[in-house]
Design an enzyme around this catalytic site. Structure first.
Site, PDB file in Angstrom:
ATOM      1  N   GLN A  47       0.820  -1.092   0.125  1.00  0.00           N
ATOM      2  CA  GLN A  47      -0.235  -0.007  -0.042  1.00  0.00           C
ATOM      3  C   GLN A  47       1.183   1.194  -0.099  1.00  0.00           C
ATOM      4  OE1 GLN A  47      -2.386  -0.040   3.649  1.00  0.00           O
ATOM      5  NE2 GLN A  47      -3.788  -1.901   2.796  1.00  0.00           N
ATOM      6  N   GLY A  48       1.704   1.281   1.107  1.00  0.00           N
ATOM      7  CA  GLY A  48       2.533   2.581   1.158  1.00  0.00           C
ATOM      8  C   GLY A  48       3.329   3.055  -0.213  1.00  0.00           C
ATOM      9  N   GLU A 115       6.770   7.532   6.459  1.00  0.00           N
ATOM     10  CA  GLU A 115       6.381   6.182   7.099  1.00  0.00           C
ATOM     11  C   GLU A 115       7.305   6.125   8.354  1.00  0.00           C
ATOM     12  OE1 GLU A 115       4.167   3.529   3.951  1.00  0.00           O
ATOM     13  OE2 GLU A 115       6.271   3.332   4.233  1.00  0.00           O
ATOM     14  N   HIS A 237       3.936  -6.595  11.114  1.00  0.00           N
ATOM     15  CA  HIS A 237       3.397  -4.945  10.716  1.00  0.00           C
ATOM     16  C   HIS A 237       2.420  -4.622  11.799  1.00  0.00           C
ATOM     17  CE1 HIS A 237       1.549  -1.522   8.943  1.00  0.00           C
ATOM     18  NE2 HIS A 237       2.339  -1.719   8.239  1.00  0.00           N
ATOM     19  N   ARG A 284       9.199   0.173  13.101  1.00  0.00           N
ATOM     20  CA  ARG A 284       8.090  -1.050  13.231  1.00  0.00           C
ATOM     21  C   ARG A 284       8.181  -1.873  14.380  1.00  0.00           C
ATOM     22  NH1 ARG A 284       6.721  -2.688   6.988  1.00  0.00           N
ATOM     23  NH2 ARG A 284       5.587  -0.595   6.751  1.00  0.00           N
ATOM     24  N   HIS A 345       4.476 -10.258   8.667  1.00  0.00           N
ATOM     25  CA  HIS A 345       4.413  -9.498   7.443  1.00  0.00           C
ATOM     26  C   HIS A 345       5.748  -9.382   6.463  1.00  0.00           C
ATOM     27  CE1 HIS A 345       3.273  -5.901   5.252  1.00  0.00           C
ATOM     28  NE2 HIS A 345       4.433  -5.185   5.793  1.00  0.00           N
ATOM     29  N   GLU A 369      11.918 -10.514  -1.868  1.00  0.00           N
ATOM     30  CA  GLU A 369      11.702 -10.813  -0.541  1.00  0.00           C
ATOM     31  C   GLU A 369      12.541 -12.190  -0.084  1.00  0.00           C
ATOM     32  OE1 GLU A 369       7.879  -9.914   0.947  1.00  0.00           O
ATOM     33  OE2 GLU A 369       8.169 -11.231   2.930  1.00  0.00           O
ATOM     34  N   ARG A 380      13.585  -4.447   8.557  1.00  0.00           N
ATOM     35  CA  ARG A 380      13.212  -3.479   7.477  1.00  0.00           C
ATOM     36  C   ARG A 380      12.641  -2.100   7.719  1.00  0.00           C
ATOM     37  NH1 ARG A 380       8.946  -3.439   3.307  1.00  0.00           N
ATOM     38  NH2 ARG A 380       7.656  -4.110   5.129  1.00  0.00           N
ATOM     39  N   SER A 385      11.452  -2.409   0.759  1.00  0.00           N
ATOM     40  CA  SER A 385      11.432  -3.953   0.247  1.00  0.00           C
ATOM     41  C   SER A 385      11.255  -3.894  -1.312  1.00  0.00           C
ATOM     42  CB  SER A 385      10.634  -4.769   0.725  1.00  0.00           C
ATOM     43  OG  SER A 385       9.362  -4.326   0.924  1.00  0.00           O
TER      44      SER A 385
HETATM   45  C1  LIG Z   1       0.083  -6.008   2.721  1.00  0.00           C
HETATM   46  C2  LIG Z   1       1.524  -5.727   2.396  1.00  0.00           C
HETATM   47  C3  LIG Z   1       1.901  -4.390   2.327  1.00  0.00           C
HETATM   48  C4  LIG Z   1       3.107  -3.927   1.893  1.00  0.00           C
HETATM   49  N1  LIG Z   1       3.602  -2.820   1.761  1.00  0.00           N
HETATM   50  C5  LIG Z   1       4.685  -2.420   1.233  1.00  0.00           C
HETATM   51  C6  LIG Z   1       5.075  -1.119   0.820  1.00  0.00           C
HETATM   52  O1  LIG Z   1       4.194  -0.231   0.975  1.00  0.00           O
HETATM   53  N2  LIG Z   1       6.412  -0.871   0.590  1.00  0.00           N
HETATM   54  C7  LIG Z   1       7.327  -1.869   0.403  1.00  0.00           C
HETATM   55  O2  LIG Z   1       8.566  -1.384  -0.014  1.00  0.00           O
HETATM   56  N3  LIG Z   1       7.060  -3.340   0.780  1.00  0.00           N
HETATM   57  C8  LIG Z   1       5.737  -3.517   0.975  1.00  0.00           C
HETATM   58  N4  LIG Z   1       5.430  -4.801   1.313  1.00  0.00           N
HETATM   59  C9  LIG Z   1       6.382  -5.868   1.111  1.00  0.00           C
HETATM   60  C10 LIG Z   1       6.528  -6.033  -0.394  1.00  0.00           C
HETATM   61  O3  LIG Z   1       5.330  -5.963  -1.081  1.00  0.00           O
HETATM   62  C11 LIG Z   1       7.090  -7.321  -0.707  1.00  0.00           C
HETATM   63  O4  LIG Z   1       8.182  -7.586  -0.025  1.00  0.00           O
HETATM   64  C12 LIG Z   1       7.607  -7.575  -2.336  1.00  0.00           C
HETATM   65  O5  LIG Z   1       6.343  -7.240  -3.025  1.00  0.00           O
HETATM   66  C13 LIG Z   1       8.117  -8.847  -2.580  1.00  0.00           C
HETATM   67  O6  LIG Z   1       8.022  -9.063  -4.130  1.00  0.00           O
HETATM   68  P1  LIG Z   1       8.782 -10.176  -4.612  1.00  0.00           P
HETATM   69  O7  LIG Z   1       8.805 -10.073  -5.900  1.00  0.00           O
HETATM   70  O8  LIG Z   1       9.931 -10.632  -3.826  1.00  0.00           O
HETATM   71  O9  LIG Z   1       7.654 -11.522  -4.379  1.00  0.00           O
HETATM   72  P2  LIG Z   1       6.114 -11.309  -4.476  1.00  0.00           P
HETATM   73  O10 LIG Z   1       5.260 -10.162  -4.971  1.00  0.00           O
HETATM   74  O11 LIG Z   1       5.416 -11.783  -3.251  1.00  0.00           O
HETATM   75  O12 LIG Z   1       5.948 -12.484  -5.492  1.00  0.00           O
HETATM   76  C14 LIG Z   1       6.107 -13.913  -5.313  1.00  0.00           C
HETATM   77  C15 LIG Z   1       5.815 -14.741  -6.646  1.00  0.00           C
HETATM   78  O13 LIG Z   1       6.255 -15.887  -6.545  1.00  0.00           O
HETATM   79  C16 LIG Z   1       5.375 -17.039  -6.742  1.00  0.00           C
HETATM   80  N5  LIG Z   1       5.687 -18.302  -6.100  1.00  0.00           N
HETATM   81  C17 LIG Z   1       5.746 -18.531  -4.902  1.00  0.00           C
HETATM   82  N6  LIG Z   1       6.245 -19.727  -4.434  1.00  0.00           N
HETATM   83  C18 LIG Z   1       6.256 -20.285  -5.979  1.00  0.00           C
HETATM   84  C19 LIG Z   1       6.516 -21.713  -6.149  1.00  0.00           C
HETATM   85  N7  LIG Z   1       6.677 -22.836  -5.426  1.00  0.00           N
HETATM   86  N8  LIG Z   1       6.271 -21.779  -7.569  1.00  0.00           N
HETATM   87  C20 LIG Z   1       6.090 -20.852  -8.403  1.00  0.00           C
HETATM   88  N9  LIG Z   1       5.820 -19.655  -7.956  1.00  0.00           N
HETATM   89  C21 LIG Z   1       5.795 -19.280  -6.818  1.00  0.00           C
HETATM   90  C22 LIG Z   1       3.952 -16.428  -6.220  1.00  0.00           C
HETATM   91  O14 LIG Z   1       3.042 -17.000  -7.363  1.00  0.00           O
HETATM   92  C23 LIG Z   1       4.278 -14.806  -6.759  1.00  0.00           C
HETATM   93  O15 LIG Z   1       4.172 -14.911  -8.287  1.00  0.00           O
HETATM   94  C24 LIG Z   1       4.005  -5.153   1.628  1.00  0.00           C
HETATM   95  C25 LIG Z   1       3.673  -6.527   1.773  1.00  0.00           C
HETATM   96  C26 LIG Z   1       2.468  -6.842   2.130  1.00  0.00           C
HETATM   97  C27 LIG Z   1       2.040  -8.364   2.348  1.00  0.00           C
END
Ligand SMILES: Cc1cc2nc3c(=O)[nH]c(=O)nc-3n(C[C@H](O)[C@H](O)[C@H](O)COP(=O)(O)OP(=O)(O)OC[C@H]3O[C@@H](n4cnc5c(N)ncnc54)[C@H](O)[C@@H]3O)c2cc1C
Length: 519
Positions: A47-48, A115, A237, A284, A345, A369, A380, A385
């Site tokens: 969201q943020g 934030e 969170h 946090r 979170h 992540e 963090r 992130s």
């Molecule tokens: C509610 C919420 C609010 C947040 N707000 C913020 C914010 O404001 N600012 C900020 O910087 N961060 C925020 N974060 C953290 C941030 O959103 C995440 O750390 C970041 O989006 C992670 O991105 P990613 O690409 O690493 O993984 P994700 O976006 O989680 O994507 C993971 C991907 O991996 C795939 N996957 C997982 N396991 C498998 C598998 N076994 N086989 C195939 N595919 C798989 C999933 O299907 C998905 O496509 C927030 C997180 C949440 C939950």
């Protein structure tokens, strides 16, 4: 199936990496897979926004570096913090060029939010839907590239390593993948494999993470003997809405406290000033612990967030999703206090990688992540992130494009990969047992490995998780692999490593808090 590069996960990190690599290396074939839909991960829920220094009249890289290091309880890697903060601005411009629309102010400059833990306004955002907007733009963008293919409903089971090919090159050759449409396991060989599988919030009962966040990349890396680092640094969170909204825990962004919302206890007192000089905008870990302290000492189920000072027009323009979600559970945040509790979170720890997001296993990278880069230290900083994801995806893509030309793996190699070996049938009880073990694991983690830990609690958790691990191995040995069993196997392994590392940790730092080590 063969592809030059296999990317597992389609959140901000997997998509950004694929776009960057496709731009610099149009002849490289790139295949993306995700568990369900392209936007099923944590990214969509952010969201943020993204923390990036962009208003150079007021803000400086040095301030952002200092804030990141301090929030991480001075445990982060300063070299990493330095380049992530400095490279962030260029990467942000790329996101914008690829079609992401962030909010701007009346001067047409980026509208910046504030934030917890940030000394300046620097959060670039799109209302309270920043992640969804980024995800939309990136999904749109990958369609521009003929060399990018994607496969939804495909789940990583295991990485293919020397263990499978009976070789000794310390490298990854692709992955075994289960298609959820027919629950069949296929092998995908690749010169480079990238884990971008996101977080592991589902280890806990109450989490802001969606259902897919089961730590699969961590589990697969662990089985491939790649090191997992700093797993006990799980960030909670402070403000998740109670009750759940449509069965999911809903986050109330910290940006609301950034515009003046206050945490209140049941006596109506703004309690955060008793815990930290920055009160509601403390880092946090401190806010989450303070809330738990208030809840536990007064035997309540939650505290309150008071945002009633906000104008309706401000709420609608900045926090429309929060307004709608609160209303769905009968709360009008313009008039009512919002009941909130902390929720699991973010995984600050993860797969050990170097400064290009490469692991110690050749041909394997981890970004976003699921990786541990050293940026966050023991906690963090809010909105760092998404920043980490874009910076490391860029670095990994450049590194891959160079590696891939040097990589001499040929067809002969890939033909040595055996088909997946496993059971062909499942018992009737498999589904029920898998669900039961998952629930027990989540309860154990929530009760014994939450915000406050004790030495005895961790030892009890270790025993319980080891027993769940044996039950899971039994299920795995006697049943056909399914997507749910695959998740359980990863969750149990990750929980076990996390608890062992937590027992080893003898000092309270950042989000890690064991009563045993209170000075
Ligand atoms: C509610 C919420 C609010 C947040 N707000 C913020 C914010 O404001 N600012 C900020 O910087 N961060 C925020 N974060 C953290 C941030 O959103 C995440 O750390 C970041 O989006 C992670 O991105 P990613 O690409 O690493 O993984 P994700 O976006 O989680 O994507 C993971 C991907 O991996 C795939 N996957 C997982 N396991 C498998 C598998 N076994 N086989 C195939 N595919 C798989 C999933 O299907 C998905 O496509 C927030 C997180 C949440 C939950």
């Amino acid at each position: 199936m063969h592809t030059d590069v296999l990317v597992i996960g389609t959140g901000i990190s997997g998509l950004t990496y694929a776009i960057k690599l496709a731009e610099i290396s149009p002849e490289t074939s790139i295949s993306l897979i995700c568990k369900t839909k392209l936007d099923d991960g944590n990214t969509r829920y952010a969201q943020g926004g993204i923390a990036v220094v962009s208003n150079f009249k007021k803000d400086t890289f040095e301030k952002h570096i200092e804030d990141t290091y301090n929030a991480g309880d001075r445990c982060g890697d300063l070299e990493v913090i330095n380049f992530v903060v400095r490279e962030g601005n260029e990467r942000l411009k790329e996101l914008i060029n690829w079609g992401t629309q962030f909010d701007t102010n009346s001067n047409d400059a980026l509208d910046l939010g504030k934030e917890g833990g940030h000394s300046e306004k620097r959060i670039v955002h799109r209302k309270d839907q920043s992640g969804a907007e980024i995800q939309r733009a990136l999904i749109n963008k990958i369609r521009d590239f003929k060399n990018i293919k994607y496969f939804e409903n495909h789940i990583l089971v295991d990485l293919i390593t020397d263990h499978h090919t009976k070789t000794n090159y310390n490298r990854c050759y692709g992955a075994y993948i289960i298609s959820t449409d027919d629950e069949e396991i296929i092998k995908i060989s690749s010169k480079v494999t990238v884990l971008s599988t996101g977080g592991a919030g589902q280890l806990y009962t109450f989490t802001t993470n969606p259902i897919v966040a089961t730590g699969d990349g961590l589990g697969a890396a662990y089985r491939a003997k790649v090191k997992l680092e700093k797993l006990p640094y799980v960030q909670f969170h402070p403000t998740a809405l109670v009750p759940k909204v449509k069965g999911e825990t809903f986050l109330i962004t910290e940006a609301m406290r950034g515009v003046g919302a206050k945490l209140l206890n049941h006596e109506g007192e703004a309690f955060m000033r008793h815990y930290h000089p920055s009160a509601d905008l403390a880092p946090r870990d401190i806010v989450a612990r303070s809330i738990m302290q208030e809840i536990m000492s007064n035997n309540h189920k939650h505290v309150w967030l008071d945002a009633t000072h906000l104008e309706e027009s401000h709420f609608i323009s900045h926090f429309p999703t929060i307004l709608d979600s609160c209303k769905l559970v009968g709360i009008n945040p313009l008039k009512d206090l919002i009941p909130v509790v902390p929720a699991a979170h973010y995984s600050c720890g993860g797969i050990q990688v170097d400064k290009n997001s490469k692991t110690k296993l050749d041909g394997l990278y981890a970004i976003g992540e699921c990786s541990h880069t050293g940026l966050h230290g023991a906690n963090r900083l809010a909105s760092n992130s998404l920043l980490e994801s874009i910076v490391f995806s860029h670095r990994a893509a450049i590194h891959t494009s160079l590696e891939i030309t040097k990589n001499k793996l040929d067809e002969k190699f890939f033909s040595m990969i055996p088909a997946w070996e496993g059971q062909h049938f499942s018992s009737k009880e498999q589904h029920h047992l898998t669900k039961k073990l998952r629930k027990e694991l989540q309860e154990t983690m929530s009760q014994l490995v939450g915000i406050f830990k004790t030495k005895e609690g961790l030892i009890e958790a270790q025993k319980k998780i080891l027993s769940l691990y044996h039950e899971t191995v039994d299920l795995y040995n006697n049943n056909k692999m399914s997507s749910e069993l695959c998740e359980l196997r990863n969750m149990v392994s990750v929980a076990y490593v996390l608890v062992n590392q937590a027992i080893e940790q003898k000092e309270n730092k950042g989000v890690f808090y064991n009563h045993e080590y209170v000075k």
